[in-house]
Scaffold this motif. Structure first.
Motif, PDB file in Angstrom:
ATOM      1  N   THR A 182      17.833 -63.892  52.159  1.00 24.76           N
ATOM      2  CA  THR A 182      18.006 -65.338  52.017  1.00 24.76           C
ATOM      3  C   THR A 182      16.682 -66.064  52.192  1.00 24.76           C
ATOM      4  OG1 THR A 182      20.273 -65.149  52.859  1.00 24.76           O
ATOM      5  CG2 THR A 182      19.283 -67.338  52.866  1.00 24.76           C
ATOM      6  N   LEU A 183      15.850 -65.603  53.123  1.00 28.17           N
ATOM      7  CA  LEU A 183      14.553 -66.245  53.343  1.00 28.17           C
ATOM      8  C   LEU A 183      13.606 -66.009  52.172  1.00 28.17           C
ATOM      9  CD1 LEU A 183      13.944 -65.612  57.153  1.00 28.17           C
ATOM     10  CD2 LEU A 183      14.497 -67.770  56.038  1.00 28.17           C
ATOM     11  N   ARG A 184      13.751 -64.870  51.497  1.00 21.61           N
ATOM     12  CA  ARG A 184      12.942 -64.662  50.302  1.00 21.61           C
ATOM     13  C   ARG A 184      13.306 -65.675  49.219  1.00 21.61           C
ATOM     14  NH1 ARG A 184      13.772 -59.057  51.346  1.00 21.61           N
ATOM     15  NH2 ARG A 184      15.473 -59.012  49.814  1.00 21.61           N
ATOM     16  N   ASP A 185      14.601 -65.959  49.100  1.00 21.76           N
ATOM     17  CA  ASP A 185      15.055 -66.905  48.076  1.00 21.76           C
ATOM     18  C   ASP A 185      14.900 -68.357  48.516  1.00 21.76           C
ATOM     19  OD1 ASP A 185      15.794 -64.695  46.592  1.00 21.76           O
ATOM     20  OD2 ASP A 185      17.879 -64.740  47.270  1.00 21.76           O
ATOM     21  N   THR A 186      15.017 -68.587  49.848  1.00 23.22           N
ATOM     22  CA  THR A 186      14.965 -69.950  50.389  1.00 23.22           C
ATOM     23  C   THR A 186      14.042 -69.945  51.602  1.00 23.22           C
ATOM     24  OG1 THR A 186      17.309 -70.125  49.760  1.00 23.22           O
ATOM     25  CG2 THR A 186      16.387 -71.930  51.081  1.00 23.22           C
ATOM     26  N   ASP A 188      12.387 -72.081  53.213  1.00 28.15           N
ATOM     27  CA  ASP A 188      12.474 -73.174  54.175  1.00 28.15           C
ATOM     28  C   ASP A 188      13.850 -73.272  54.827  1.00 28.15           C
ATOM     29  OD1 ASP A 188      13.954 -74.015  52.000  1.00 28.15           O
ATOM     30  OD2 ASP A 188      13.261 -76.097  52.105  1.00 28.15           O
ATOM     31  N   LEU A 189      14.665 -72.221  54.727  1.00 26.98           N
ATOM     32  CA  LEU A 189      16.036 -72.279  55.235  1.00 26.98           C
ATOM     33  C   LEU A 189      16.100 -72.744  56.683  1.00 26.98           C
ATOM     34  CD1 LEU A 189      19.116 -71.538  54.898  1.00 26.98           C
ATOM     35  CD2 LEU A 189      18.494 -69.320  55.896  1.00 26.98           C
ATOM     36  N   ARG A 192      15.589 -76.478  57.658  1.00 28.70           N
ATOM     37  CA  ARG A 192      16.509 -77.498  57.181  1.00 28.70           C
ATOM     38  C   ARG A 192      17.296 -78.137  58.319  1.00 28.70           C
ATOM     39  NH1 ARG A 192      18.866 -74.922  51.502  1.00 28.70           N
ATOM     40  NH2 ARG A 192      16.857 -74.952  50.403  1.00 28.70           N
TER      41      ARG A 192
END
Length: 522
Positions: A182-186, A188-189, A192
């Motif tokens: 998820t961190l690779r795709d987002t 700045d997760l 938020r």
């Protein structure tokens, strides 16, 4: 190995060779009971009927997965089922690590039923309806929803909770790589806001609605069955492991090694070969002693990282009360002050005044420091240690400091600087202080937890005093709003007064090596 269902919950059963009845071991887990089949076979080889179960709503078990909601009732049902079987002698040891440690404790503590396990053993316990297990082995215990979400000081644990919930939260199976992917795709997760809406999971807001169960420790004090608490000094739940052992009312043993959350499978850099124990064999031997009723009192062993030694755990050293009255005692607590602003203690490098900026927080995942630009922390460094230093016990930092804002987190990170320039984390503490207006100058104490280390000569101590520790912990917005629901972040000016501020380290007078296995079994 055969499979059965208990109230719709998938359960594996592995019986020992030979005629019964047998004592039993119960392991309830959300991490797939099939991963524990080798462990069940090992218990059976040592004479225990071994039972592994998927918790409700996970893997092959029926029902809805609601973390921490069903474990007391489902665990009690599994204990009753075991005691009703012909192969059972009525005695059950509950075992588990991490969330499974909560499963082991829940039937005993969640309802306050902390007395003896089975309701009588005149007939060997067969058919008796038990109130809980007869002994408990818990490793790196994640004790409850509020306990895992926040530090004892109230500060929110962020990245670890996000990782666990993405991997296990709203799903019947597990995906251990979910956070990394998820961190690779987002990327700045974790930045938020608000935190309560950070993850698109239905159960995520409930993580933050939970509050710590202060009654847990009173119920633990009422327990009468034997406890073995196992933890790692690098584990995020080390403080809870120690407190559980310290609070337990029955016979209690503590084993704390220089390990991470995976114990001997994740040794810390300071671990030595002498710290690699055969935990499976130790657990089985301890279970036999516990069920035989030979254990009494409170004992334990702590591995001294950076050396080959194990030391006896003493509750007075680990913060349960006054230190030993005998100053020459092996366990005498000797908090040695390293005063701020003094060349012989901790010299100020920069940042007696700094700004805690939540938009550019001090990172928990980096030890390097940018010494250019405006300071974001108070930085102090000590002289090289003239001789090796043994630390064993609870450390803390006492600050005389000022913070701007209605709420402020104070983070203290203790780092060892080796002569070759390598930086190694020793301890981190975080505490929250609140007020009606600007917090003004206060005397503050930030606990650093238990240290069990030998530091070599030539090492220098570095102390960082900051306002954030992100992403390990959520950012304090400094507005007085709840960090979980806040969407507005403000900077906070800070000042640390050197006079009156100090690092207090538990320096031991002597190193008395023990055999950890003998200490746990006696």
């Amino acid at each position: 190995m055969r499979s059965v269902r208990i109230g719709g919950l998938a359960t594996d059963l592995c019986l020992p060779d030979g005629a019964g009845p047998h004592p039993a071991v119960l392991l309830r887990t959300p991490y797939d009971r099939r991963r524990h089949r080798a462990e069940l076979r090992a218990w059976a080889a040592r004479g225990f009927a071994a039972v592994g179960q998927d918790v409700r709503g996970r893997h092959a078990s029926e029902g809805a997965w609601l973390p921490y909601r069903s474990e007391a009732a489902d665990g009690a049902a599994a204990l009753d089922w075991i005691r009703a079987q012909e192969w059972s002698d009525g005695r059950v040891v509950a075992v588990g690590a991490s969330y499974a440690a909560h499963c082991a404790l829940a039937p005993l503590l969640a309802r306050g039923e902390a007395g003896n396990g089975a309701a009588g053993h005149a007939d060997g316990g067969r058919g008796a309806v038990g109130r809980g297990p007869d002994a408990v082995i818990v490793a790196v215990p994640a004790l409850g929803p509020g306990e895992v979400a926040r530090e004892a000081t109230g500060v929110e644990r962020l990245s670890a909770r996000a990782g666990w919930w993405l991997a296990h939260g709203d799903r019947a199976d597990s995906d251990d790589q979910a956070l990394a992917r998820t961190l690779r795709d987002t990327p700045d997760l974790l930045d938020r806001l608000p935190v309560a809406q950070m993850l698109p999971l239905a159960s995520w807001p409930g993580v933050w609605a939970a509050r710590r169960d202060e009654g847990l420790w009173e119920r633990a004090a009422s327990a009468r069955v034997p406890l073995l608490a196992v933890g790692g000094s690098r584990d995020p739940f080390a403080a809870e492991t120690i407190r559980l052992w310290r609070s337990w009312g029955g016979p209690a043993r503590l084993l704390l090694g220089p390990w991470g959350h995976g114990l001997t499978a994740t040794p810390a850099p300071e671990a030595r070969p002498e710290h690699h124990l055969d935990l499976g064999s130790l657990y089985a031997h301890w279970a036999r002693e516990a069920l035989a009723g030979t254990l009494a009192g409170r004992r334990g062993a702590i591995g001294l990282g950076g050396s080959a030694h194990w030391r006896a755990a003493a509750s007075e050293v680990l913060g349960s009360g006054a230190p030993s009255p005998d100053p020459e005692s092996e366990h005498a607590e000797r908090l040695v002050p390293y005063r701020f602003g003094e060349g012989a203690g901790l010299r100020l490098v920069r940042g007696a005044e700094f700004v805690a900026e939540p938009g550019r927080p001090v990172r928990s995942d980096r030890l390097d420091i940018d010494e250019h630009g405006a300071p974001d922390r108070c930085l102090l460094v000590g002289p090289p240690l003239p001789r090796p230093l043994d630390l064993h016990g609870e450390a803390e930092v006492r600050l005389v400091a000022t913070a701007e804002g209605r709420s402020a987190d104070w983070v203290v990170r203790l780092v060892a600087l080796r002569p070759d320039g390598r930086a190694e984390p020793l301890a981190t503490g975080v505490a929250r202080f609140e007020g009606q207006e600007s917090l003004g100058e206060r005397e503050l104490t930030v606990p650093l937890g238990c240290l069990a280390r030998r530091l070599d000569a030539g090492i220098r101590l570095r102390v960082e005093v900051a306002g954030h520790h992100f992403p390990a912990h959520a950012r304090n917005p400094h507005t007085g709003e709840d960090p979980v629901t806040a969407t507005r972040l403000l900077p906070s000016r800070r000042a640390v007064r050197m006079t009156g501020s100090a690092l207090l380290l538990p320096v031991t007078r002597r190193t008395a090596a023990i055999d950890p296995v003998q200490e746990i079994l006696r």
